[in-house]
Design an enzyme around this catalytic site. Structure first.
Site, PDB file in Angstrom:
ATOM      1  N   ASP A  15       0.771  -1.257   0.000  1.00 50.00           N
ATOM      2  CA  ASP A  15       0.000   0.000   0.000  1.00 50.00           C
ATOM      3  C   ASP A  15       0.799   1.303   0.000  1.00 50.00           C
ATOM      4  OD1 ASP A  15      -1.869  -1.972   0.228  1.00 50.00           O
ATOM      5  OD2 ASP A  15      -2.933  -1.126   1.936  1.00 50.00           O
ATOM      6  N   ASP A  57      -4.758  -0.565  -1.794  1.00 50.06           N
ATOM      7  CA  ASP A  57      -6.117  -0.409  -1.334  1.00 50.06           C
ATOM      8  C   ASP A  57      -6.860   0.171  -2.533  1.00 50.06           C
ATOM      9  OD1 ASP A  57      -7.136  -1.024   1.176  1.00 50.06           O
ATOM     10  OD2 ASP A  57      -7.191   1.054   1.847  1.00 50.06           O
ATOM     11  N   HIS A  59     -10.654   0.920  -3.264  1.00 51.87           N
ATOM     12  CA  HIS A  59     -12.039   0.879  -2.789  1.00 51.87           C
ATOM     13  C   HIS A  59     -13.044   1.530  -3.741  1.00 51.87           C
ATOM     14  CE1 HIS A  59     -10.489  -0.446   1.014  1.00 51.87           C
ATOM     15  NE2 HIS A  59     -10.029   0.728   1.409  1.00 51.87           N
ATOM     16  N   HIS A  63     -17.411   2.721  -0.080  1.00 50.16           N
ATOM     17  CA  HIS A  63     -16.900   1.548   0.639  1.00 50.16           C
ATOM     18  C   HIS A  63     -17.320   1.533   2.110  1.00 50.16           C
ATOM     19  CE1 HIS A  63     -13.595  -1.093   2.297  1.00 50.16           C
ATOM     20  NE2 HIS A  63     -14.141  -1.837   1.357  1.00 50.16           N
ATOM     21  N   HIS A  76     -10.830   7.039   1.181  1.00 50.33           N
ATOM     22  CA  HIS A  76      -9.435   6.955   0.755  1.00 50.33           C
ATOM     23  C   HIS A  76      -9.271   5.886  -0.314  1.00 50.33           C
ATOM     24  CE1 HIS A  76      -9.883   3.762   3.753  1.00 50.33           C
ATOM     25  NE2 HIS A  76      -8.921   3.125   3.106  1.00 50.33           N
ATOM     26  N   LYS A 102      -6.959  -4.736  -3.344  1.00 52.45           N
ATOM     27  CA  LYS A 102      -7.771  -5.310  -2.255  1.00 52.45           C
ATOM     28  C   LYS A 102      -8.797  -4.308  -1.751  1.00 52.45           C
ATOM     29  CE  LYS A 102      -4.288  -4.035   1.091  1.00 52.45           C
ATOM     30  NZ  LYS A 102      -5.005  -2.904   1.677  1.00 52.45           N
ATOM     31  N   CYS A 141      -2.498  -2.765   7.426  1.00 55.43           N
ATOM     32  CA  CYS A 141      -2.376  -3.693   6.291  1.00 55.43           C
ATOM     33  C   CYS A 141      -1.116  -4.539   6.332  1.00 55.43           C
ATOM     34  CB  CYS A 141      -2.522  -2.931   4.990  1.00 55.43           C
ATOM     35  SG  CYS A 141      -4.237  -2.412   4.788  1.00 55.43           S
TER      36      CYS A 141
HETATM   37  C1  VGL Z   1      -5.042   0.783   5.486  1.00 58.99           C
HETATM   38  C2  VGL Z   1      -6.525   1.960   6.769  1.00 58.99           C
HETATM   39  C3  VGL Z   1      -7.518   1.757   5.866  1.00 58.99           C
HETATM   40  C4  VGL Z   1      -3.644   0.277   5.284  1.00 58.99           C
HETATM   41  C5  VGL Z   1      -6.031   0.558   4.560  1.00 58.99           C
HETATM   42  O1  VGL Z   1      -3.233   0.092   4.120  1.00 58.99           O
HETATM   43  O2  VGL Z   1      -2.930   0.068   6.292  1.00 58.99           O
HETATM   44  N1  VGL Z   1      -5.289   1.472   6.592  1.00 58.99           N
HETATM   45  N2  VGL Z   1      -7.270   1.052   4.759  1.00 58.99           N
HETATM   46 ZN    ZN Z   2      -8.692   1.074   3.133  1.00 56.83          ZN
END
Ligand code: VGL
Ligand code: ZN
Length: 189
Positions: A15, A57, A59, A63, A76, A102, A141
């Site tokens: 990410d 990420d 979304h 989401h 986000h 994801k 994550c």
């Molecule tokens: C994440 C918060 C929401 C991450 C993803 O990649 O750690 N954190 N979505």
């Molecule tokens: Zn996320």
């Protein structure tokens, strides 16, 4: 640390997207500072012709994890948006790189890069046993990807210099949890 990279190894960069970088909507302080280190590791894997996976990420705009839908995060990493792009400073090999999206379904969140993705298959069909892990956020994550790897019988090797947590406390607790579960932490490679 002397770790020899073999043909049973792969790297996952978790990410490293704009929304998680300083200035992004879900910024992780100092997330950009780990980019040069991650790039070095990626180039090492590239040279050895080992696969490098980049999770993101990704979304839908409504989401379930977003505050507007009753979730805990501001909107986000909306699929296709600027904030969902990988940071431009991130080095991505031309060959043998894989992008793992994801959290793509509206009603499910996925902190682990294994959840609802083809990652397990992609690793297993290549005979990968050990997964080197870096990226953000350590307490979300990264942690869930590491625990997911352990659950699926991969050996996760977490690169200490290549991770960043949302909070120092969150980071510390996440590291303890990963260690307890059996993850291996490397000072460097
Ligand atoms: C994440 C918060 C929401 C991450 C993803 O990649 O750690 N954190 N979505
Ligand atoms: Zn996320």
């Amino acid at each position: 640390m002397n770790v020899k990279i073999t043909d049973k190894d792969a790297l996952i960069v978790v990410d490293m997207q704009k929304d998680f970088m300083p200035g992004g909507v879900l910024e992780v302080e100092g997330a950009d500072e780990i980019i040069p280190y991650i790039n070095g590791v990626t180039k090492m894997f590239e040279k050895l012709q080992r696969p490098v996976f980049f999770s993101r990420d990704w979304h839908p705009k409504d989401h379930i994890s977003f505050v507007d839908q009753g979730g805990r995060w501001p909107a986000h990493c909306i699929a296709g948006s600027e904030g969902a792009r990988f940071d431009e400073r991130l080095y991505m090999p031309k060959d043998y790189r894989f992008i793992i999206s994801k959290g793509t379904s509206k009603d499910f969140d996925a902190y682990s890069a294994f959840e609802g993705t083809l990652l397990e298959n992609l690793l297993k069909e290549r005979g990968i046993k050990r997964l080197f892990v870096c990226g953000v956020a350590t307490d979300f994550c990264v942690k869930h990807t590491v625990l997911g790897a352990l659950n699926l019988d991969f050996v996760p090797l977490v690169l200490k210099k290549g991770i960043k947590g949302v909070t120092p406390k969150g980071e510390k607790e996440a590291v303890e949890e990963m260690l307890k579960a059996g993850a291996i932490f490397l000072e460097g490679i």
